[in-house]
Design an enzyme around this catalytic site. Structure first.
Site, short mmCIF file in Angstrom:
data_model
loop_
_atom_site.label_atom_id
_atom_site.label_comp_id
_atom_site.label_asym_id
_atom_site.label_seq_id
_atom_site.Cartn_x
_atom_site.Cartn_y
_atom_site.Cartn_z
N GLU A 202 -8.98 -6.21 -9.05
CA GLU A 202 -9.48 -5.34 -7.99
C GLU A 202 -9.95 -4.03 -8.58
O GLU A 202 -9.81 -3.79 -9.78
CB GLU A 202 -8.37 -5.07 -6.96
CG GLU A 202 -7.14 -4.41 -7.56
CD GLU A 202 -5.99 -4.26 -6.58
OE1 GLU A 202 -6.25 -4.31 -5.36
OE2 GLU A 202 -4.85 -4.09 -7.03
N LYS B 247 0.86 -1.19 0.00
CA LYS B 247 0.00 0.00 0.00
C LYS B 247 0.89 1.24 0.00
O LYS B 247 1.18 1.84 1.04
CB LYS B 247 -0.95 -0.01 1.19
CG LYS B 247 -2.14 0.93 1.01
CD LYS B 247 -3.22 0.65 2.02
CE LYS B 247 -4.41 1.60 1.87
NZ LYS B 247 -5.11 1.42 0.60
#
Length: 342
Positions: free
Chosen positions: A224, A191
């Site tokens: 995603e 992330k």
């Protein structure tokens, strides 16, 4: 000094343009305060900066150095936790992922995990925010404008509390398949702050009248969304999420996989699984949804102008949404940390 020095910078000729030089820090601060003086409600009630070494309440001072490597090289990681009804939801899960991301990005923390956790809780308490997001970053730190971070004396930790009113998402949205190349697994599973592909994929969707997009990998398997996971209810009433080997494992997606078996026990779902799904299989699903921290679940009713199921928000989607929402509002102590507001 002539009258022209007080004119708006929007002048007819570039030759007439004069850049103002701030003569002192107090003059600059006054200018920064001007910006915030017209804001009815301060959206950022508190920030922490390890550069300053404390919590900042003045929005004009909520800044980071221009030579921070997170700014000009993207060498930084971040994460987000939810503040709801005076509780921090899944802070520990997000903090653990944050530190895993930092390790993969080769950034060491200036504080121990317990100290980071304490800073975040104290920041939220001082902010007095009862509903919002707690966002935090770890960067290679300020030092120079080179590629290598060896010139940075220390890494930097920043965090900010942002007011936001949450409510369950009950209206369905439309999505498209993104044509923006998705991140390679090394970067998708960390992330990090390099979000240009994510930004462009959302803009691409908005330009086509959709809410957001879905990435499909080179092999044709669903991956995603730009900052969310996707999930499906198959025609056989199985909850399926794409495998997480090459994409980010969302904290909320992980929690949903833990909660969903309750519906299996009640006979409402036939199973819960993570596995590879082709785009054709996804579009053939009975129900589809985004899963992410700030949603926490958003129904999807149309993909590439093709209806998902009957093009209405599904019953199982809302039951899953209820599970997550109830967990956020009144879940176990392991999930919700009370904030000691001051």
């Amino acid at each position: 000094m002539t009258d022209s020095s007080h004119k708006s910078p929007e002048v007819e000729n570039d030759g007439d343009f004069r850049v103002h030089v701030f003569s002192s820090s107090s003059e600059l601060l006054e200018k920064l305060h001007e910006k915030w003086s017209s804001v009815e409600k301060q959206p950022y009630p508190a920030m922490y900066s390890s550069i300053y070494g404390g919590i900042i309440l003045d929005p004009a001072m909520m800044v980071i150095p221009i030579d921070d490597h997170m700014v000009h090289r993207g060498h930084g990681v971040f994460d987000t936790a939810i503040v709801l009804d005076g509780y921090l939801y899944e802070l520990d899960v997000h903090l653990d992922r944050f530190l895993r991301s930092a390790s993969k990005a080769k950034i060491s923390s200036p504080f121990s995990r317990s100290s980071l956790r304490s800073i975040l809780i104290q920041l939220t308490a001082v902010s007095k925010c009862k509903s919002g997001t707690l966002r935090f970053w770890l960067s290679a730190g300020p030092g120079d404008f080179l590629l290598s971070s060896t010139g940075c004396p220390t890494s930097a930790f920043y965090a900010v509390v942002i007011h936001h009113d949450f409510s369950q998402c009950k209206e369905g949205v439309k999505v498209i398949t993104s044509k923006i190349p998705m991140k390679a697994p090394l970067f998708a599973t960390v992330k990090n702050v390099n979000y240009l592909p994510n930004v462009l994929s959302v803009m691409e969707a908005e330009e086509k009248g959709a809410f957001s997009s879905v990435w499909v990998d080179e092999a044709g398997y669903i991956a995603e969304g730009p900052n969310v996971n996707v999930a499906f209810i198959t025609q056989d009433k199985e909850l399926v999420m794409p495998s997480f080997e090459n994409i980010l494992l969302g904290c909320t997606a992980k929690r949903l996989l833990e909660l969903a078996p309750k519906l299996v026990d009640e006979g409402l779902l036939k199973g819960v699984a993570t596995k590879s799904l082709t785009m054709a299989q996804g579009k053939d699903a009975a129900e589809m949804m985004y899963v992410g921290s700030t949603l926490p679940l958003l129904p999807i009713i149309e993909w590439d102008d093709q209806p998902i199921g009957n093009a209405r928000v599904g019953e199982l989607t809302m039951l899953l949404s209820d599970l997550l929402w109830d967990d956020m509002v009144a879940g176990p102590d392991t999930q919700r940390i009370p904030v000691p507001y001051v």
